[in-house]
Design a protein around this motif. Structure first.
Motif, PDB file in Angstrom:
ATOM      1  N   TYR A  37       0.866  -1.166   0.000  1.00 56.57           N
ATOM      2  CA  TYR A  37       0.000   0.000   0.000  1.00 56.57           C
ATOM      3  C   TYR A  37       0.911   1.226   0.000  1.00 56.57           C
ATOM      4  N   ARG A  38       0.324   2.363  -0.328  1.00 57.89           N
ATOM      5  CA  ARG A  38       1.112   3.591  -0.270  1.00 57.89           C
ATOM      6  C   ARG A  38       0.241   4.748   0.203  1.00 57.89           C
ATOM      7  N   GLN A  39       0.922   5.730   0.775  1.00 57.05           N
ATOM      8  CA  GLN A  39       0.227   6.916   1.258  1.00 57.05           C
ATOM      9  C   GLN A  39       1.053   8.139   0.912  1.00 57.05           C
ATOM     10  N   ALA A  49      -0.621  -3.164  -4.761  1.00 57.51           N
ATOM     11  CA  ALA A  49      -0.627  -4.516  -5.311  1.00 57.51           C
ATOM     12  C   ALA A  49      -0.728  -5.510  -4.172  1.00 57.51           C
ATOM     13  N   ILE A  50      -1.334  -6.663  -4.466  1.00 52.89           N
ATOM     14  CA  ILE A  50      -1.516  -7.665  -3.423  1.00 52.89           C
ATOM     15  C   ILE A  50      -1.471  -9.060  -4.020  1.00 52.89           C
ATOM     16  N   ARG A  51      -0.932 -10.004  -3.254  1.00 54.97           N
ATOM     17  CA  ARG A  51      -0.916 -11.422  -3.617  1.00 54.97           C
ATOM     18  C   ARG A  51      -1.757 -12.168  -2.594  1.00 54.97           C
ATOM     19  N   SER A  52      -2.811 -12.845  -3.073  1.00 53.50           N
ATOM     20  CA  SER A  52      -3.694 -13.550  -2.151  1.00 53.50           C
ATOM     21  C   SER A  52      -4.363 -14.702  -2.865  1.00 53.50           C
ATOM     22  N   THR A  56      -3.001 -12.207  -8.110  1.00 58.33           N
ATOM     23  CA  THR A  56      -2.442 -10.890  -7.835  1.00 58.33           C
ATOM     24  C   THR A  56      -3.385  -9.821  -8.363  1.00 58.33           C
ATOM     25  N   ASP A  57      -3.428  -8.709  -7.690  1.00 60.73           N
ATOM     26  CA  ASP A  57      -4.252  -7.581  -8.109  1.00 60.73           C
ATOM     27  C   ASP A  57      -3.429  -6.304  -8.001  1.00 60.73           C
ATOM     28  N   TYR A  58      -3.691  -5.401  -8.920  1.00 60.85           N
ATOM     29  CA  TYR A  58      -2.953  -4.135  -8.970  1.00 60.85           C
ATOM     30  C   TYR A  58      -3.914  -2.962  -9.043  1.00 60.85           C
ATOM     31  N   PHE A  66       4.346  -1.832 -12.406  1.00 66.81           N
ATOM     32  CA  PHE A  66       4.781  -2.468 -11.162  1.00 66.81           C
ATOM     33  C   PHE A  66       4.496  -3.969 -11.229  1.00 66.81           C
ATOM     34  N   THR A  67       5.357  -4.739 -10.584  1.00 67.66           N
ATOM     35  CA  THR A  67       5.163  -6.184 -10.504  1.00 67.66           C
ATOM     36  C   THR A  67       5.390  -6.638  -9.067  1.00 67.66           C
ATOM     37  N   ILE A  68       4.410  -7.347  -8.527  1.00 64.51           N
ATOM     38  CA  ILE A  68       4.526  -7.894  -7.175  1.00 64.51           C
ATOM     39  C   ILE A  68       4.936  -9.358  -7.275  1.00 64.51           C
TER      40      ILE A  68
END
Length: 114
Positions: A37-39, A49-52, A56-58, A66-68
């Motif tokens: 996350y970013r602020q 971005a998230i891996r779950s 993956t979702d961006y 970007f690549t997670i």
């Protein structure tokens, strides 16, 4: 408890690249999601971005740039950031979810100069 430590932030010119890393310690077993996350100053924290669950979702704003990657079972997550823009300037936070609880790192600052 899960402790998260981010690294890899810094100052980069627009168009450049950075790679963020996050490592979890403590109760790593059972982590089922990790993400970034970013602020930005004056803004709300937002998903990058998230891996779950094997997917993956961006955020739309970073797709294609970007690549997670990483291994949730090992408590590691990375964010390769290419073609950086000044609007990517923010504090980037790593988040892990384990047994329905969220854990956050302290963040690493990314500054993109124009």
């Amino acid at each position: 408890q899960v402790q998260l430590v981010e690294s890899g932030g810094g100052l980069v010119q627009a168009g450049g690249s950075l790679r963020l890393s996050c490592a979890a310690s403590g109760s790593v077993f059972g982590i089922n999601a990790m993400g970034w996350y970013r602020q930005a100053p004056g803004e709300q924290r937002e998903l990058v971005a998230i891996r779950s669950g094997g997917r993956t979702d961006y955020a739309d704003s970073v797709k294609g740039r970007f690549t997670i990657s990483g291994d949730n079972a090992k408590g590691t997550v990375y964010l390769q950031m290419n073609s950086l823009k000044p609007e990517d300037t923010a504090v980037y936070y790593c988040k892990a979810t384990r047994l329905l609880m969220d854990y956050w790192g302290k963040g690493t600052l990314v500054t993109v100069s124009s």
